[in-house]
Design a protein around this motif. Structure first.
Motif, PDB file in Angstrom:
ATOM      1  N   THR A  29       2.810  -8.767  -0.965  1.00  0.00           N
ATOM      2  CA  THR A  29       2.058  -7.700  -0.316  1.00  0.00           C
ATOM      3  C   THR A  29       1.702  -8.081   1.109  1.00  0.00           C
ATOM      4  O   THR A  29       1.293  -9.208   1.371  1.00  0.00           O
ATOM      5  CB  THR A  29       0.767  -7.412  -1.108  1.00  0.00           C
ATOM      6  OG1 THR A  29       1.128  -7.074  -2.448  1.00  0.00           O
ATOM      7  CG2 THR A  29      -0.017  -6.280  -0.487  1.00  0.00           C
ATOM      8  N   ASP A  61      -0.896  -6.984   4.023  1.00  0.00           N
ATOM      9  CA  ASP A  61      -2.166  -6.275   4.193  1.00  0.00           C
ATOM     10  C   ASP A  61      -2.424  -6.071   5.682  1.00  0.00           C
ATOM     11  O   ASP A  61      -2.461  -7.032   6.448  1.00  0.00           O
ATOM     12  CB  ASP A  61      -3.293  -7.080   3.560  1.00  0.00           C
ATOM     13  CG  ASP A  61      -4.614  -6.354   3.547  1.00  0.00           C
ATOM     14  OD1 ASP A  61      -4.996  -5.791   4.601  1.00  0.00           O
ATOM     15  OD2 ASP A  61      -5.272  -6.347   2.509  1.00  0.00           O
ATOM     16  N   SER A 101      -5.199  -4.551   6.959  1.00  0.00           N
ATOM     17  CA  SER A 101      -6.605  -4.161   7.162  1.00  0.00           C
ATOM     18  C   SER A 101      -7.242  -4.800   8.390  1.00  0.00           C
ATOM     19  O   SER A 101      -8.208  -4.254   8.929  1.00  0.00           O
ATOM     20  CB  SER A 101      -7.438  -4.467   5.916  1.00  0.00           C
ATOM     21  OG  SER A 101      -7.420  -5.850   5.623  1.00  0.00           O
ATOM     22  N   SER A 105       5.135  -4.670  -1.111  1.00  0.00           N
ATOM     23  CA  SER A 105       4.210  -3.558  -0.899  1.00  0.00           C
ATOM     24  C   SER A 105       3.441  -3.767   0.397  1.00  0.00           C
ATOM     25  O   SER A 105       3.305  -4.888   0.891  1.00  0.00           O
ATOM     26  CB  SER A 105       3.241  -3.398  -2.073  1.00  0.00           C
ATOM     27  OG  SER A 105       2.315  -4.455  -2.098  1.00  0.00           O
ATOM     28  N   GLN A 158      -0.246  -2.525   2.224  1.00  0.00           N
ATOM     29  CA  GLN A 158      -1.530  -1.889   1.949  1.00  0.00           C
ATOM     30  C   GLN A 158      -2.424  -1.917   3.184  1.00  0.00           C
ATOM     31  O   GLN A 158      -2.267  -2.752   4.065  1.00  0.00           O
ATOM     32  CB  GLN A 158      -2.246  -2.570   0.778  1.00  0.00           C
ATOM     33  CG  GLN A 158      -2.711  -3.981   1.058  1.00  0.00           C
ATOM     34  CD  GLN A 158      -3.362  -4.624  -0.151  1.00  0.00           C
ATOM     35  OE1 GLN A 158      -3.055  -4.292  -1.285  1.00  0.00           O
ATOM     36  NE2 GLN A 158      -4.275  -5.547   0.097  1.00  0.00           N
ATOM     37  N   SER A 159      -3.311  -0.979   3.233  1.00  0.00           N
ATOM     38  CA  SER A 159      -4.375  -0.907   4.245  1.00  0.00           C
ATOM     39  C   SER A 159      -3.877  -0.884   5.684  1.00  0.00           C
ATOM     40  O   SER A 159      -4.476  -1.512   6.557  1.00  0.00           O
ATOM     41  CB  SER A 159      -5.365  -2.060   4.057  1.00  0.00           C
ATOM     42  OG  SER A 159      -5.892  -2.058   2.753  1.00  0.00           O
ATOM     43  N   SER A 194       5.898   1.224  -1.261  1.00  0.00           N
ATOM     44  CA  SER A 194       5.985   0.096  -2.183  1.00  0.00           C
ATOM     45  C   SER A 194       7.192   0.258  -3.085  1.00  0.00           C
ATOM     46  O   SER A 194       7.527   1.346  -3.508  1.00  0.00           O
ATOM     47  CB  SER A 194       4.719   0.005  -3.034  1.00  0.00           C
ATOM     48  OG  SER A 194       3.618  -0.250  -2.206  1.00  0.00           O
TER      49      SER A 194
END
Length: 95
Positions: free
Chosen positions: A39, A41, A43, A71, A73-74, A94
């Protein structure tokens, strides 16, 4: 998991991809299974340009070559909008 840096422009591409490659290699060495999810990220991402999209797509490619699921994310809303503008938003789904 790879946390993207606060700044991801052309100047940071090489270092970010090296970090992802190291993360990918560590996961393989740990024997975390072929289907382990890797993953990214976003963020903490504050400043970026289209190079951030290139990094994400290359990370996805490297993960797939190693047989890993990937994947994202954020991601900041503006980066998601940039992905839509360039028509690559569907590529960052994803898997």
């Amino acid at each position: 998991m790879l946390m993207l840096p606060a700044v991801l422009t052309h100047a940071q591409v090489g270092a970010t991809l090296r970090l992802f490659r190291e993360t990918l290699d560590r996961a393989a060495a740990a024997g975390s299974g072929e289907a382990a999810m890797l993953t990214v990220d976003g963020s903490t991402l504050e400043q970026f340009d289209s190079s951030a999209l290139a990094v994400l797509l290359e990370c996805q490619r490297m993960a797939r070559v190693k047989g890993r699921a990937f994947s994202v994310q954020s991601l900041p809303k503006k980066l998601q909008e940039l992905a839509r503008l360039y028509g690559v938003d569907g590529l960052l789904q994803s898997v």
